[in-house]
Design a protein around this motif. Structure first.
Motif, mmCIF file in Angstrom:
data_model
loop_
_atom_site.group_PDB
_atom_site.id
_atom_site.type_symbol
_atom_site.label_atom_id
_atom_site.label_comp_id
_atom_site.label_asym_id
_atom_site.label_seq_id
_atom_site.Cartn_x
_atom_site.Cartn_y
_atom_site.Cartn_z
ATOM 1 N N ASN A 154 39.325 32.373 39.381
ATOM 2 C CA ASN A 154 38.199 32.965 40.092
ATOM 3 C C ASN A 154 38.709 33.340 41.485
ATOM 4 N N GLY A 157 39.742 36.513 37.285
ATOM 5 C CA GLY A 157 39.283 36.524 35.899
ATOM 6 C C GLY A 157 40.329 36.248 34.842
ATOM 7 N N SER A 288 39.928 40.463 32.023
ATOM 8 C CA SER A 288 39.183 39.233 32.303
ATOM 9 C C SER A 288 39.130 38.324 31.094
#
Length: 347
Positions: A154, A157, A288
Motif C-alpha cells: 500500500n 498494490g 494490482s
C-alpha cells in the motif's frame, strides 16, 4: 541464528504482565463478584456488563482452523495498528534502536516509529516497486530491530517478490514483519504457510478489508508462539471487546460469502484496470493484487479536486516519493466504478 531474547528490550523481559480478574479465575462459576462489574446487567445489551475474554480463546481457535496455524501463533489487536505499535515496544529501545521500511508504503510504520522514538531508516522501492535486496542488507545496522515489508504493498498494490522477502528473512537477525492486509485479493499464498521455517517472521492481517469489518477494528498478527506470548504479555488486558469477538465469530461462519465478495471485487478491479487507460488524463495504471489501483494521471491535484466536486473521494498520493502524479483508487461497486469512470472522462 535468530534468538528473540537477543532483541527484546530488557525491561520487557523483566516485566510481569497485568493479571486481570479473568486471568486469576479458573473453572466455572455462577456468581461473579471478582471484577467490579455491574451485576445488574448492561444498558447496551446482554452480556456486555462482563469483561470479554482477555485471550480471545474461542475466536483464536476458529481463526486457527481457517488459517492452518495454532491458536498460540495468533495475536489479535485493535486493528493491525495495535500489533505494529506493540512490536516496536517489544524490541525497540526509545532513542537507541532503529527500524527499516521500504517507501512508498503504509504510513503507520513511520507514525509508530516516531511515537516510540525509534529511528527511521528507509530504502526506496525500485521503479517497479520491488525490494532492492542488496541495498536493504547493506543498510542493516546492529541497532536495526525490525524491517517492515507490505505485500501487497500500500499504496502501490503489488505483491513483493517472495524470493526477496526470503533473502531478508534469512540474512536479518531481527523481526521481519510482512503486512498482508490485502492478501485476500492476491493470487499468491500467505506467508503463514512458512511460519515454521522462519522464527523471526511476523505476519500482519486484518478483518478490515476483505471481511468488510473496518468499523470493528480487528487486526491479526501471526508468528511463533514465543513472539506471540511476548505480545500478549505487553498488550492491554481486554483489548478486543465482547461485541467485536461475537461479530467476528459470526463472520467466520460465512467463509463462502467472503469468497464471493473477493471474487466480485477482483472482477471489478480488472474492469477498472482495463477501462482507465482509455481515458485522456490517465498516463499509467499500475498492476494490482489488492482492492485498489494506483493510477498516474496528468494533473493529480486537479483531478482529485474535480472528483471531490462530483462527490467522489479518492486518495491523492502524488506527494509521496515514488508515487509522483498518482491517485490511489479503491475498487467500488459496479455503479460506483461507472460513476468514477464517467467523471474522469468529463475531466
Amino acid at each position: 541464528m535468530f534468538n528473540l531474547n537477543d532483541i527484546i528490550r530488557p525491561n520487557v523481559l523483566r516485566m510481569k504482565p497485568y493479571s486481570s480478574a479473568r486471568d486469576e479465575f479458573k473453572g466455572t462459576a455462577s456468581v461473579f463478584l471478582d471484577a467490579n462489574e455491574n451485576n445488574l446487567g448492561s444498558l447496551a445489551g446482554e452480556n456486555y456488563n462482563r469483561y470479554p475474554d482477555p485471550h480471545q480463546k474461542e475466536l483464536k481457535q476458529r481463526i486457527a482452523e481457517i488459517k492452518g496455524v495454532e491458536p498460540d501463533q495468533i495475536f489479535l489487536g485493535n486493528g493491525s495498528d495495535e500489533a505494529i505499535d506493540l512490536l516496536f515496544r517489544m524490541v525497540c529501545r526509545p532513542g537507541q534502536d532503529s527500524m527499516l521500511h521500504l517507501p512508498p508504503t503504509y504510513g503507520m510504520y513511520e507514525v509508530s516509529a516516531n511515537l516510540n522514538e525509534v529511528r527511521l531508516d528507509a530504502i526506496q522501492l525500485t521503479a517497479d516497486y520491488q525490494i532492492p535486496v542488496e541495498e536493504v542488507l547493506l543498510a542493516i545496522k546492529p541497532e536495526t530491530k525490525i524491517i517492515f515489508i507490505c505485500s501487497p504493498n500500500n499504496p502501490t498494490g503489488n505483491l513483493i517478490e517472495p524470493e526477496s522477502i526470503e533473502d531478508i528473512l534469512r540474512a536479518f537477525k531481527g523481526l521481519v514483519v510482512v503486512d498482508e492486509a490485502y492478501i485476500d485479493f492476491a493470487s499468491d499464498q500467505s506467508w503463514t504457510n512458512r511460519l515454521q521455517e522462519f522464527p523471526n517472521l511476523v505476519i500482519l492481517q486484518t478483518f478490515s478489508k476483505a471481511w468488510g469489518m473496518a468499523g470493528l477494528r480487528l487486526g491479526l498478527a501471526f508468528a511463533s508462539a514465543e513472539i506471540i506470548s511476548v505480545m500478549d504479555k505487553i498488550k492491554p488486558p481486554y483489548n478486543i471487546n465482547e461485541a467485536t469477538q461475537e461479530l467476528a465469530l459470526q463472520a467466520l461462519e460465512r467463509e463462502e460469502a467472503l469468497k464471493d465478495m473477493v471474487e466480485e471485487i477482483v472482477q471489478e478491479r480488472e474492469l477498472l484496470i482495463n477501462a482507465l487507460p482509455a481515458l485522456a488524463t490517465v498516463e499509467h495504471v499500475y498492476p494490482s493484487d489488492a482492492n485498489f489501483i494506483l493510477v498516474k494521471v496528468k494533473d493529480p491535484n486537479g483531478l482529485y479536486n474535480f472528483l471531490l466536486g462530483k462527490g467522489i473521494v479518492v486518495r491523492n498520493r502524488a506527494s509521496l516519493p515514488g508515487c509522483e502524479g498518482c491517485l490511489r483508487i479503491s475498487v467500488g461497486t459496479l455503479e460506483e466504478n461507472q460513476e468514477l469512470l464517467k467523471a474522469i472522462a468529463e475531466f
